[in-house]
Scaffold this active site. Structure first.
Site, PDB file in Angstrom:
ATOM      1  N   GLY A  56      57.007  36.570  37.957  1.00  0.00           N
ATOM      2  CA  GLY A  56      56.925  35.722  39.141  1.00  0.00           C
ATOM      3  C   GLY A  56      58.080  36.031  40.069  1.00  0.00           C
ATOM      4  N   CYS A  83      58.980  39.694  32.163  1.00  0.00           N
ATOM      5  CA  CYS A  83      59.850  39.642  33.337  1.00  0.00           C
ATOM      6  C   CYS A  83      60.340  38.193  33.577  1.00  0.00           C
ATOM      7  CB  CYS A  83      59.136  40.239  34.551  1.00  0.00           C
ATOM      8  SG  CYS A  83      60.263  40.621  35.876  1.00  0.00           S
ATOM      9  N   TYR A  84      59.835  37.517  34.615  1.00  0.00           N
ATOM     10  CA  TYR A  84      60.231  36.114  34.829  1.00  0.00           C
ATOM     11  C   TYR A  84      59.959  35.297  33.565  1.00  0.00           C
ATOM     12  CZ  TYR A  84      60.360  31.451  37.009  1.00  0.00           C
ATOM     13  OH  TYR A  84      60.662  30.152  37.321  1.00  0.00           O
ATOM     14  N   HIS A 170      57.200  45.425  33.203  1.00  0.00           N
ATOM     15  CA  HIS A 170      55.798  44.990  33.302  1.00  0.00           C
ATOM     16  C   HIS A 170      54.885  45.900  32.481  1.00  0.00           C
ATOM     17  CE1 HIS A 170      56.144  41.833  36.368  1.00  0.00           C
ATOM     18  NE2 HIS A 170      57.204  42.515  36.755  1.00  0.00           N
ATOM     19  N   GLU A 172      51.784  45.486  32.049  1.00  0.00           N
ATOM     20  CA  GLU A 172      50.393  45.398  32.524  1.00  0.00           C
ATOM     21  C   GLU A 172      50.061  46.420  33.615  1.00  0.00           C
ATOM     22  OE1 GLU A 172      52.874  43.357  33.024  1.00  0.00           O
ATOM     23  OE2 GLU A 172      52.693  42.100  34.804  1.00  0.00           O
ATOM     24  N   SER A 224      21.650  36.701  48.041  1.00  0.00           N
ATOM     25  CA  SER A 224      21.846  37.648  49.148  1.00  0.00           C
ATOM     26  C   SER A 224      21.400  39.043  48.760  1.00  0.00           C
ATOM     27  CB  SER A 224      23.323  37.692  49.522  1.00  0.00           C
ATOM     28  OG  SER A 224      24.051  38.355  48.492  1.00  0.00           O
ATOM     29  N   GLY A 225      21.225  39.258  47.445  1.00  0.00           N
ATOM     30  CA  GLY A 225      20.911  40.617  47.000  1.00  0.00           C
ATOM     31  C   GLY A 225      22.157  41.387  46.615  1.00  0.00           C
ATOM     32  N   GLY A 226      23.333  40.837  46.917  1.00  0.00           N
ATOM     33  CA  GLY A 226      24.587  41.455  46.481  1.00  0.00           C
ATOM     34  C   GLY A 226      24.748  41.292  44.973  1.00  0.00           C
ATOM     35  N   VAL A 227      25.772  41.966  44.417  1.00  0.00           N
ATOM     36  CA  VAL A 227      25.928  41.976  42.963  1.00  0.00           C
ATOM     37  C   VAL A 227      26.098  40.553  42.402  1.00  0.00           C
ATOM     38  CG1 VAL A 227      27.363  42.808  41.049  1.00  0.00           C
ATOM     39  CG2 VAL A 227      27.057  44.229  43.084  1.00  0.00           C
ATOM     40  N   ASP A 228      26.986  39.772  43.001  1.00  0.00           N
ATOM     41  CA  ASP A 228      27.336  38.482  42.396  1.00  0.00           C
ATOM     42  C   ASP A 228      26.148  37.514  42.399  1.00  0.00           C
ATOM     43  OD1 ASP A 228      29.745  39.727  42.327  1.00  0.00           O
ATOM     44  OD2 ASP A 228      30.567  38.640  44.042  1.00  0.00           O
ATOM     45  N   SER A 229      25.519  37.343  43.559  1.00  0.00           N
ATOM     46  CA  SER A 229      24.424  36.366  43.579  1.00  0.00           C
ATOM     47  C   SER A 229      23.232  36.871  42.759  1.00  0.00           C
ATOM     48  CB  SER A 229      24.013  36.017  45.014  1.00  0.00           C
ATOM     49  OG  SER A 229      23.410  37.106  45.653  1.00  0.00           O
ATOM     50  N   SER A 230      23.057  38.193  42.674  1.00  0.00           N
ATOM     51  CA  SER A 230      21.955  38.718  41.851  1.00  0.00           C
ATOM     52  C   SER A 230      22.183  38.416  40.372  1.00  0.00           C
ATOM     53  CB  SER A 230      21.821  40.232  42.028  1.00  0.00           C
ATOM     54  OG  SER A 230      21.522  40.538  43.356  1.00  0.00           O
ATOM     55  N   LYS A 371      34.993  41.368  38.438  1.00  0.00           N
ATOM     56  CA  LYS A 371      33.822  42.056  39.018  1.00  0.00           C
ATOM     57  C   LYS A 371      33.145  43.022  38.040  1.00  0.00           C
ATOM     58  CE  LYS A 371      31.568  42.849  42.956  1.00  0.00           C
ATOM     59  NZ  LYS A 371      31.201  41.814  43.942  1.00  0.00           N
TER      60      LYS A 371
END
Ligand code: XMP
Length: 515
Positions: A56, A83-84, A170, A172, A224-230, A371
């Site tokens: 942080g 770290c923090y 870090h 990550e 909408s046909g996009g990835v998420d709403s599909s 995603k």
């Protein structure tokens, strides 16, 4: 949702906290980012196998810097401070944290000087990524240093008796090449995780949770046909069958045959109750004579709400929930101590500002996923690659790719040109490396020659970019033969175009879309 095995990540506002979650989930261990000040009692109830305190930007000795519940350290759950998070561990347990004389930022070489389960199987000398001003000057009682760098005698510390660990660097980020292995060591060697988190299991749990929440009620989804709403549509349909109702708005600015594809897949193949609002004329009439990009966007956004609300009203008495494709990165902002849009604010506002009479409860079945995990869920649920791997498409559609006035004729020219760009690039074996690609119709005409005749026709620009998240982008170095076939096909097959250009600008200072 309940997960039997999970790791809690407390977020102290680092820009890379999400990467910790990515790295842990890549090991097939479920994890969640939670508020930095979550009470120990609450955490104990959910029984994580381990706790990670993130980095942080604040300074631990400051009175108003974000702190953890000190009782965390008495839960008998392994803790890794990064770290923090390491400085917070030292500070809370009686060590000393002082402002560093110089800020250490960038790659550093670290020597492992002691035995630690965190470093099992790793070389003794490693490259790590440092980014800190403050540093631990004195370790708390019971701790030992197990790694050092030139500027940092306590690059890694541990108290093996209490299963407490701290890393000043870090693990990550990719600049710590062995970092993922260290986080894996924490999950498996120290927290005793089994790494059996599977997408199919997630889907089953999610479906059970959706059924329990929704019961006999009905759910409305703007598809909408996009990835998420599909993916939301496929998941909710599997959970709820005909209790799911989807509304799709065709604003007349979609890609070639897109609406038909959506009807075929979701309406016919999945058998989802799908209402298609074919309101292209409405949008195109309102856009007549408008060439200012912001005005175009406002008109389309406003009309979209009106049309969606009209259709939603048909379900008003019947539907209790509105589904949204909120993803994990949208949610995480809310647990960070440092500003950012809060998920609570988002959840209380309805989708894109629906009118007061249409206030539904929200259901967000993807809010725990990144995603690429959403894509995996989509694949598991049988969505085809052309949906799951679909490139991003802007809400205002082709309107922001028709520079100048929008007319039905110009939409048709662009749809046809865009189709050829997509078809040719999708023939490339590695087309999934190209983040986004499309055609843009310019508001100029140029002279050409066709047979013996002079032509005076439109110019199409082709845009292809590589990017990670759309925030920055590089123009994609398409092979010449692909450019050649795109150009040939557009000029020969699309009526009204006699010249094709390739956009060689990166973002910033350009943007991906032209408007
Ligand atoms: P820019 O042009 O800002 O685009 O570099 C970045 C990414 O965002 C997409 N984009 C939009 N997506 N609604 C959306 O859902 C919009 O209004 C919108 N405008 C741009 C763009 O396609 C690119 O992927």
């Amino acid at each position: 949702m309940k997960h039997t095995e999970w790791i809690a990540i407390l977020d102290y506002g680092s820009q890379v906290t999400q990467l910790i979650a990515r790295r842990i989930r890549e090991q097939k261990v479920y994890c969640e980012i939670i508020r930095f000040d979550t009470p120990a009692e609450e955490i104990a109830k959910r029984a994580p196998k381990g706790i990670i305190l993130s980095g942080g930007p604040c300074s631990v000795p400051d009175d108003d810097s974000p702190k953890c519940d000190p009782a965390l350290f008495d839960l008998d759950i392994p803790i890794l401070g990064i770290c923090y998070g390491m400085q917070l561990t030292a500070h809370t347990l009686g060590g000393a944290v002082e402002p560093g004389l110089k800020r250490e930022y960038g790659k550093a070489t670290m020597q492992i000087t002691g035995e630690s389960p965190l470093f099992q199987g790793l070389e003794k000398e490693l490259q790590v990524w440092m980014s800190h001003g403050d540093k631990v000057e004195a370790m708390p009682e019971g701790f030992e240093a197990v790694a050092e760098s030139d500027n940092c005698p306590f690059a890694a510390i541990q108290n093996l008796d209490r299963n407490l660990f701290g890393l000043q660097f870090h693990p990550e980020v990719v600049h710590t090449p062995q970092g993922a292995a260290m986080l894996g060591n924490f999950a498996f060697n120290i927290c005793d995780c089994s790494g059996d988190w599977k997408m199919s299991q997630f889907i089953e749990e999610n479906i059970a949770a959706i059924r329990a929440k929704v019961g006999d009620d009905h759910v409305l989804l703007g598809l909408s046909g996009g990835v998420d709403s599909s993916v939301v549509a496929a998941l909710l349909h599997k959970a709820l069958g005909d209790q799911l109702h989807c509304v799709y708005v065709d604003n007349g600015l979609m890609r070639y045959k897109e609406t038909e594809e959506i009807e075929k897949l979701f309406g016919d193949a999945f058998g989802i109750d799908l209402t298609v609002a074919r309101d292209g004329d409405l949008f195109i009439n309102k856009l007549a004579g408008v060439s200012d990009p912001e005005k175009k966007r406002k008109i389309i956004g406003g009309l979209f709400i009106d049309v969606f609300a009209d259709k939603a009203r048909l379900f008003a008495g019947k539907v209790k929930y509105l589904a949204q494709g909120t993803l994990y990165p949208d949610v995480i902002e809310s647990v960070s101590p440092i500003g950012g849009p809060s998920a609570t604010i988002k959840s209380h506002h309805n989708v894109g500002g629906l009118p007061e009479d249409l206030q539904f409860d929200l259901i967000e079945p993807l809010r725990e996923l990144f995603k690429d995990e959403v894509r995996e869920v989509g694949r598991e649920l049988g969505l085809p690659s052309y949906v799951v791997d679909r490139q991003p498409f802007p809400g205002p559609g082709l309107a922001v790719r028709i520079i100048g006035d929008i007319t039905p004729e110009r939409i048709e020219v662009l749809q046809q040109a865009d189709l050829r760009v997509r078809e040719e690039i999708m023939k490339m074996e590695n087309h999934l490396d190209v983040w986004q690609y499309f055609a843009v119709l310019l508001p100029i005409q140029t002279v050409g020659v066709m047979g013996d005749d002079r032509t005076y026709e439109n110019v199409v620009a082709v845009r292809a970019v590589e990017s990670r998240d759309g925030m920055t982008a590089d123009w994609y170095k398409l092979p010449y033969d692909v450019m050649d076939s795109i150009s040939n096909r557009i000029i020969n097959e699309v009526k009204g175009v006699n010249r094709v250009c390739y956009d060689i600008s990166s973002k910033p200072p350009s943007t991906i879309e032209w408007e």
